[in-house]
Design an enzyme around this catalytic site. Structure first.
Site, PDB file in Angstrom:
ATOM      1  N   GLU A  29      -4.234  14.765   3.166  1.00  0.00           N
ATOM      2  CA  GLU A  29      -4.739  13.996   2.022  1.00  0.00           C
ATOM      3  C   GLU A  29      -5.196  14.934   0.909  1.00  0.00           C
ATOM      4  OE1 GLU A  29      -4.482  10.798   1.527  1.00  0.00           O
ATOM      5  OE2 GLU A  29      -3.575  10.580   3.509  1.00  0.00           O
ATOM      6  N   HIS A  48       0.231  12.030  -5.945  1.00  0.00           N
ATOM      7  CA  HIS A  48      -0.452  12.175  -4.656  1.00  0.00           C
ATOM      8  C   HIS A  48       0.529  11.959  -3.501  1.00  0.00           C
ATOM      9  CE1 HIS A  48      -3.661  11.516  -1.591  1.00  0.00           C
ATOM     10  NE2 HIS A  48      -2.748  10.697  -1.096  1.00  0.00           N
ATOM     11  N   HIS A  90       2.436  14.443  -0.078  1.00  0.00           N
ATOM     12  CA  HIS A  90       2.732  14.250   1.357  1.00  0.00           C
ATOM     13  C   HIS A  90       4.203  14.528   1.641  1.00  0.00           C
ATOM     14  CE1 HIS A  90      -1.160  12.617   2.208  1.00  0.00           C
ATOM     15  NE2 HIS A  90      -0.999  11.494   1.537  1.00  0.00           N
ATOM     16  N   HIS A  93       0.847  -1.201   0.000  1.00  0.00           N
ATOM     17  CA  HIS A  93       0.000   0.000   0.000  1.00  0.00           C
ATOM     18  C   HIS A  93       0.885   1.255   0.000  1.00  0.00           C
ATOM     19  CE1 HIS A  93      -3.981   1.793   0.696  1.00  0.00           C
ATOM     20  NE2 HIS A  93      -3.260   2.772   1.196  1.00  0.00           N
TER      21      HIS A  93
HETATM   22 ZN   LIG Z   1      -2.443   9.989   0.903  1.00  0.00          ZN
END
Ligand SMILES: [Zn+2]
Length: 601
Positions: free
Chosen positions: A400, A372, A376, A342
């Site tokens: 997020e 994405h 972060h 993940h």
């Molecule tokens: Zn994320």
């Protein structure tokens, strides 16, 4: 997903700790000394937790799991202790910066253990046992041997792909059978965690959760309802359209004008309807550019795909990733050991030891996910100049949302700009693309509200154990417009069939993130002078958008979130009209399809 121990939200309930320390003497010097202890300790424990967590994620063995669990428990114990001690400085006069640190700390807990050691131990045990029930949860049909039991992955797969309504209902009910044993435990958990929250000065655990948004708990609840009001018409259009498509498939199993049966939406919780895309897609189908084909044809591998992501950020004015990122990250699934595939983003030393862990495939989906995840990474590096307490996003929806905002800029126009495709496709396939993402993101929104709306009522005592299930389904019907195939009484505990309930993880952040990402995207697209429809705007290469983004990321949690929002968007309030704008072309199309159909339930 972000993997960061510095995120204060990761907290458990460990022991009575506040009483081990002498009460503060009420001086500012005392508060400053406390905060410097907090920042130094949190940084140290977070770094240790990251190191252990990284090794465990990239080399799963019983030993690395034990070490990671130990490091994580040490961090959580410390934060619990610090949060409780921070509450003792409520009356002490301190500077604005220190006050903000104390406030952030005080609001860091998702569960506060009561001071009584026996109750604290009982509370920790209850959560562990509910998580265990969930984690081991399986649906075993009567008389079947153990191997025939279905776990959550198998049930997820069946709900995604099977189109036999009886089978869907059977496995849906089967999964929900894991939850009734949690019910009594959950009721006791509510009692004990409320007791802990009250000791810290909060009305109840739900009020404690809502206190971390720089407004009163009541104002925050109203804020969510206001945002939902901005999106409800759009949701109704989608709901009406999907219900009609389901009626074409399932006939009278689906009412013409009532709530949709929950087991038919392709997902255990009806929170993501994207598995219905094939049933719902526009006639003729979308002609999409196949980025996957391009990546394969040109043999653009995992590292090079990640380089594209890095260049997205440098094009906005961010510094390149450090060389260690390329040396230490995990980009491909190793052949010889177990890893957590993940995708996650890390900042091991909470400064610049950025890492990335993802088993990258040559697909368009992974190309977007890379953007994405890097969101972060760049966020954590941008706020590294802040004290440890502030090395987090402005509110828990921001992290997020930033990653997703970047992902929203992965448009055909961007792919042309970086030379991956020659020419952006015309608009004829856009409705299909918008519908596909709406089935995921827009369909999610009301569920994103229900999970915590239910818990806030439960924690406040407005809903009691003899009404748990009824309240749950009332909310699901009111917000989502769905219902169970057959009435579900109090012998069931359907909220417990969703991970975040037994695991006690707050949920409103997912709703906020869904709303914020479109608000960010619209503002940055405007800053970049974009004139096309929002779903075709990319901020790639735009210095002004980059400047705004950077200003917000650098703040971390040091300012109330409206300041961070204003730096990025010029607005101090959350605004869901951006999402409505983004999907306006889809709404027009849906309303055209929906002509003559009853809307709502
Ligand atoms: Zn994320």
């Amino acid at each position: 997903m972000k993997q960061l121990l510095a995120a204060l939200a990761i907290v458990g309930a460990i022991g009575p700790v506040a009483c081990r320390y002498a009460a503060p003497d009420g001086s500012e010097a005392d508060a400053k000394a406390f905060l410097s202890e907090v920042n130094a300790t949190m940084l140290r424990l977070s770094n240790e937790g990251n190191q252990a967590g990284w090794v465990q994620n990239t080399y799963i063995t019983p030993d690395t799991e034990a070490m990671a669990a130990r490091a994580s428990a040490a961090f959580m114990t410390a934060v619990t202790d610090f949060a409780k001690r921070a509450a003792q400085y409520d009356e002490v006069e301190v500077g604005a910066g220190e006050r903000r640190q104390l406030t952030v700390l005080k609001n860091a807990l998702t569960m506060a253990a009561p001071t009584d050691p026996e109750e604290a131990a009982e509370l920790a045990q209850l959560v562990a046992s509910m998580e265990g029930l969930y984690g081991r949860g399986k649906y075993c049909q009567d008389g079947e041997s153990d191997e025939a039991c279905l776990d959550i992955e198998e049930i997820t797969e069946i709900l995604a792909k099977d189109r036999n309504p009886a089978r869907l209902r059977d496995v849906w009910e089967g999964w929900h059978s894991i939850a009734p044993p949690m019910k009594q435990r959950y009721a006791r958990f509510v009692e004990l965690s409320n007791k802990g929250a009250r000791e810290l000065g909060f009305a109840d655990t739900g009020a404690m959760w809502r206190s971390k948004y720089d407004m009163t708990p009541e104002a925050f609840s109203q804020e969510l309802d206001r945002l939902w009001g901005q999106l409800r018409p759009l949701y109704l259009s989608l709901h009406t359209y999907v219900r009609a498509k389901l009626r074409e498939r399932y006939a009278d199993e689906v009412p013409a004008d009532g709530p949709i049966p929950a087991h038919l939406l392709g997902n255990i919780w009806a929170q993501d309807w994207s598995n219905l895309y094939d049933m719902a897609r526009p006639a003729g189908g979308a002609r999409n550019v196949s980025l996957t084909d391009v990546l394969r044809a040109r043999n653009i591998g995992p590292n090079e795909m990640t380089r594209y992501g890095e260049r997205f950020f440098t094009s906005l004015g961010f510094e390149p990733l450090p060389p260690t990122f390329w040396e230490r990250s995990l980009f491909v699934k190793p052949r010889d050991r177990e890893v957590v595939c993940h995708a996650s983003a890390w900042n091991i030393n909470n400064v610049d030891d950025l890492r990335f862990k993802m088993c990258i495939d040559q697909t368009a989906e992974d190309f977007t996910t890379i953007h994405h995840e890097l969101g972060h990474n760049f966020y954590t590096r941008a706020y590294a100049g802040q004290p440890a307490v502030f090395r987090d996003s402005a509110n828990d929806g921001f992290h997020e949302a930033i990653g997703d905002t970047i992902a929203l800029s992965v448009t055909p126009e961007y792919l042309v700009a970086v030379g991956l495709i020659d020419k952006a496709p015309d608009a004829s396939g856009d409705i299909g693309l918008l519908l596909r993402t709406a089935l995921e993101r827009l369909a999610f929104l009301p569920f994103g509200l229900v999970v915590d709306a239910w818990r806030w009522q439960v924690f406040s005592g407005q809903v009691t154990p003899d009404n748990y299930n009824r309240a749950w389904w009332e909310l699901r019907e009111r917000y989502q417009g769905i219902r169970p195939a057959q009435a579900r009484g109090e012998e069931f505990f359907d909220p417990g069939a969703k991970y975040h309930i037994p695991a006690n993880t707050p949920y409103a952040r997912y709703f906020l993130s869904a709303v914020l990402q479109f608000q960010f995207h619209r503002a940055l697209a405007q800053a970049a002078g974009c004139t096309t429809p929002l779903h075709r705007c990319s901020i790639y290469g735009d210095a002004e958008a980059g400047k705004r983004l950077k200003a917000t990321l650098e703040m971390g949690a040091s300012r109330p979130w409206p300041d961070a929002l204003e730096a990025l968007t010029g607005q101090r309030e959350m605004d869901a009209t951006a999402m409505a704008d983004y999907y306006a072309p889809l709404k027009a199309w849906l309303d055209e399809q929906n002509k003559g159909r009853p809307v709502g339930w």
